[in-house]
Enzyme design. Structure first.
Site, PDB file in Angstrom:
ATOM      1  N   HIS A 168       0.859  -1.269   0.032  1.00 20.24           N
ATOM      2  CA  HIS A 168       0.050  -0.065  -0.086  1.00 20.24           C
ATOM      3  C   HIS A 168       0.873   1.355   0.313  1.00 20.24           C
ATOM      4  O   HIS A 168       1.885   1.260   0.720  1.00 20.24           O
ATOM      5  CB  HIS A 168      -1.059   0.079   1.286  1.00 20.24           C
ATOM      6  CG  HIS A 168      -2.263  -0.612   1.342  1.00 20.24           C
ATOM      7  ND1 HIS A 168      -2.678  -1.314   2.378  1.00 20.24           N
ATOM      8  CD2 HIS A 168      -3.089  -1.001   0.294  1.00 20.24           C
ATOM      9  CE1 HIS A 168      -3.831  -1.817   1.963  1.00 20.24           C
ATOM     10  NE2 HIS A 168      -3.937  -1.675   0.885  1.00 20.24           N
ATOM     11  N   CYS A 264      -2.343   2.996   9.136  1.00 19.05           N
ATOM     12  CA  CYS A 264      -3.399   2.050   8.507  1.00 19.05           C
ATOM     13  C   CYS A 264      -4.492   2.156   9.523  1.00 19.05           C
ATOM     14  O   CYS A 264      -5.601   1.611   9.079  1.00 19.05           O
ATOM     15  CB  CYS A 264      -2.990   0.840   8.644  1.00 19.05           C
ATOM     16  SG  CYS A 264      -1.220   0.582   7.209  1.00 19.05           S
TER      17      CYS A 264
HETATM   18  N1  ARG Z   1      -3.973  -6.901   6.494  1.00 21.08           N
HETATM   19  C1  ARG Z   1      -4.341  -5.816   6.047  1.00 21.08           C
HETATM   20  C2  ARG Z   1      -4.193  -6.059   4.055  1.00 21.08           C
HETATM   21  O1  ARG Z   1      -3.426  -6.404   3.937  1.00 21.08           O
HETATM   22  C3  ARG Z   1      -3.532  -4.609   6.213  1.00 21.08           C
HETATM   23  C4  ARG Z   1      -4.104  -3.439   5.712  1.00 21.08           C
HETATM   24  C5  ARG Z   1      -3.059  -2.176   6.033  1.00 21.08           C
HETATM   25  N2  ARG Z   1      -3.495  -1.115   5.742  1.00 21.08           N
HETATM   26  C6  ARG Z   1      -2.683  -0.152   4.980  1.00 21.08           C
HETATM   27  N3  ARG Z   1      -3.395   1.043   4.923  1.00 21.08           N
HETATM   28  N4  ARG Z   1      -1.678  -0.197   4.740  1.00 21.08           N
HETATM   29  O2  ARG Z   1      -5.247  -5.358   3.631  1.00 21.08           O
END
Ligand code: ARG
Length: 701
Positions: A168, A264
């Site tokens: 991300h 996050c």
């Molecule tokens: N386990 C989640 C996923 O893989 C973690 C999300 C983390 N969020 C972020 N905005 N980076 O989607």
């Protein structure tokens, strides 16, 4: 900015690592402690509450990642674009987030189904509100950026993520107050790094190192001059303090196991709209058509793979699959790219695969006039080895003198329109050079089932051989050379001095004598060593019969050069009876033209060696014309030079003991080229044996 700042969070009541959808979760399924997670989350919650307002959305059983509210959607002013999760594991969160936003009175925008976009996890506003940085590559689809620009009326800058640990944008990129940027450059491709550097001046960029990056230092919540994060090195803390930021560390290790940290776990829902920012069109799109044995010949896969590898994306608009084995398939594919440059890179490669712009065909390619001799317009189309046609006066015109790395010049001649490849230095003021990628197509043999199956010279792809296959390949090459000779065709040999050192001189001489070679290309050295052997019995001072160095033999090659120089030329040396055998002798005797291209290391040189490289290239090009097969024998430089000048369709056989040379040649991607990794002396001796076998077989018949 004095208005209240609000964040959205979701309590970790149902948080756990239940599945693996990013590398951090791997090995961590059910390994996190709920109690510790709750404690860590509460700490973060209180830190934020001390500095802003925190809203809560109700946690939902069965949706453990809902704690990561950054992925709820993207807010700007009163608008929100709701996320469309890439993985089904998180898609169930969408309605809960949507409901919350609707209840709060936001205008809710929803992307088309199957167009993933993961909210503020992949879209970060410049903290001055000037533009939106949007990530793609793992979760969000590039094309979603067009919707963001349109709906939120803001300029979108697309960044491609390339390291799956930073899947991300908010895991490796954090815009800060005052135009600062905390980020981890290796997580992005080259274009994205350039874009970042263009938008953020150096004194505002705070690049971080890997140890901080893997502690999610970029996954920080910035409230004015405060930056809240999991963990940070002293170095980075000082670096941030130097520019006025106060770091608050709060452990979030339990959430790191799911691939998230401070940022996050939050979503900023107050993002003021600036008055004079407006949308751009962040994504370039083009439609192409592919025709041929798209599945059988693997073209479809290759085309779509290359689009993604280059940083673009696609949508198959229509795929018409040919039913019978021989029928042709047709596909129209929409291509998306984050910039013009990326689009051009993708398009040129698709054109190599045979793609063309669909039916509304243009009548003329775009051209620009050369204004400085030897210099092409910036956007010029770089030619390839494949037969190419371009649109001129509403017709397809075949490009002449096809070669790699040239420019295509279009012009009118008394006999009609003409297009040809020219190398840069031959461009003249006034030449019209094709620019861009519209109105061009290439014909590739490998795209036809026929071409694939009935190729008489059925070298397997452009693979590199192993020793086991050498014999088989030599048999095919011998057959082909025999065939070419019988048909009055043309075989060109380019050879390095190793041919002589490995005892190949007699074999190569034999080939020339028997009419299997129509031109010879090489450097000063092959001729010198061949004639040294012919005249003095040594090659670079080695006794070729006994394989041992001759006392003082290293001077021999200079003696030979001197002798030939006295004669005035190799031809004169033959005529005067000074040179009576060997490769060069056979060339002269059998009227086989040769070109010797000089280099920096040449001693002498021989009177026949062309030390003006531009002239030497021209001599090579002249001799290559009309070749059916080119045999490249242990010479990297000359082989690659020749390869660049040769259009597809000419069979190339590259023999070298060094696999790297062979691979380099096969990389041209032409099906007609084959690489053989072996000793060149051995290869030649096998080749002669095979040819002799063929001859006796013919004679019996
Ligand atoms: N386990 C989640 C996923 O893989 C973690 C999300 C983390 N969020 C972020 N905005 N980076 O989607």
């Amino acid at each position: 900015m004095t208005e209240t700042i609000r964040f959205l969070m979701c309590a970790p009541d149902h948080y756990d690592v239940d599945y693996v959808i990013n590398p951090w979760m791997d090995g961590n399924v059910h390994k996190s402690s709920r109690a510790r997670a709750v404690e860590q989350w509460n700490k973060l919650y209180h830190i934020l509450k001390d500095n802003a307002i925190v809203d809560l959305v109700g946690p939902q059983k069965g949706w453990p990642d809902m704690v990561f509210t950054a992925n709820a959607g993207l807010v700007l002013g009163n608008n929100v674009v709701i996320s469309r999760f890439y993985h089904k594991e998180r898609q169930g969160e969408e309605p809960y987030f949507k409901e919350w936003f609707a209840q709060q009175g936001f205008n809710v925008y929803e992307l088309p189904k199957d167009l993933p976009f993961e909210g503020a996890g992949d879209a970060l506003l410049d903290r001055e509100g000037r533009w939106l940085w949007a990530g793609y590559g793992f979760r969000s689809e590039l094309y979603s950026h067009s919707y963001l620009a349109k709906w939120l009326d803001i300029e979108v800058l697309s960044l491609r993520l390339t390291d799956e640990r930073f899947y991300h944008l908010d895991t490796c990129f954090c815009p800060l107050t005052g135009g600062y940027l905390l980020y981890y450059p290796p997580a992005f491709d080259g274009y994205s790094n350039r874009l970042i550097e263009m938008r953020v001046p150096e004194e505002k960029r705070i690049p971080i190192e890997e140890p901080d990056a893997v502690n999610f230092a970029c996954n920080a919540v910035n409230i004015n001059s405060i930056v809240v994060m999991n963990k940070v090195s002293d170095y980075l803390k000082v670096r941030l303090a130097d520019v006025g930021f106060q770091v608050i560390e709060t452990p979030l290790t339990e959430f790191l196991k799911a691939g998230g940290a401070a940022k996050c776990l939050t979503l900023r829902v107050t993002e003021p709209v600036l008055e004079d920012v407006h949308a751009n069109e962040p994504v370039e799109t083009r439609t192409i058509r592919l025709e041929g044995h798209l599945l059988d010949a693997g073209i479809m896969n290759r085309a779509l793979d290359l689009v993604e590898e280059e940083g673009g994306s696609f949508k198959v608009l229509n795929f018409n699959l040919g039913i019978e084995k021989q029928s042709i398939s047709v596909a129209d594919v929409r291509i998306f790219a984050p910039s013009h440059q990326v689009m051009e890179d993708i398009m040129t490669q698709l054109i190599d695969l045979g793609a063309i712009a669909p039916p509304q065909e243009i009548c003329d390619v775009n051209t620009q006039v050369v204004t400085q001799a030897g210099v092409a317009p910036d956007d010029f189309y770089v030619s390839t080895i494949y037969p190419t046609e371009v649109r001129v006066n509403c017709e397809w015109v075949l490009v002449e003198n096809q070669r790699m790395d040239g420019a295509i010049v279009v012009g009118e001649t008394p006999s009609g329109m003409k297009a040809e490849c020219k190398i840069l230095r031959d461009l003249q003021v006034g030449d019209r050079v094709m620019v861009g990628v519209d109105g061009i197509r290439t014909a590739r043999k490998m795209d036809s089932r026929e071409g694939k199956k009935n190729e008489e010279f059925s070298f397997m792809g452009s693979g590199v051989s192993s020793e086991r296959r050498v014999e088989l390949l030599v048999e095919q090459i011998a057959w082909e050379m025999r065939h070419i000779r019988d048909q009055g065709g043309k075989v060109v040999v380019t050879a390095g001095p190793v041919v002589i050192h490995t005892g190949g001189a007699a074999h190569l001489s034999h080939l020339i004598r028997e009419g299997y070679v129509q031109a010879l290309l090489g450097g000063n050295a092959i001729a010198v060593h061949d004639m040294e052997q012919a005249i003095m019995g040594t090659s670079l001072g080695m006794d070729m019969q006994r394989g041992i160095p001759v006392h003082g033999g290293h001077r021999h090659h200079l003696k030979v050069i001197n002798t030939i120089r006295r004669c005035g030329s190799i031809a004169n040396a033959v005529e005067q009876g000074v040179l009576t055998r060997g490769v060069m002798y056979e060339c002269i005797k059998n009227h086989v033209p040769f070109a010797l291209a000089g280099s920096i290391r040449d001693d002498g040189p021989l009177p026949d060696t062309q030390m003006d490289l531009i002239k030497a290239q021209a001599e090579y090009a002249q001799l290559i014309k009309g070749a059916d097969l080119i045999l490249m024998l242990s010479t990297m430089l000359h082989a690659i030079g020749v390869g660049n000048m040769t259009p597809a369709g000419v069979k190339l056989v590259c023999v070298d003991i060094n696999p790297a040379v062979v691979t380099k040649l096969s990389d041209r991607g032409s099906i007609e080229s084959v690489g053989i990794v072996t000793d060149v002396g051995l290869f030649l001796s096998l080749l002669i044996q095979q040819l002799d076998k063929l001859t006796s077989r013919y004679q019996v018949a």
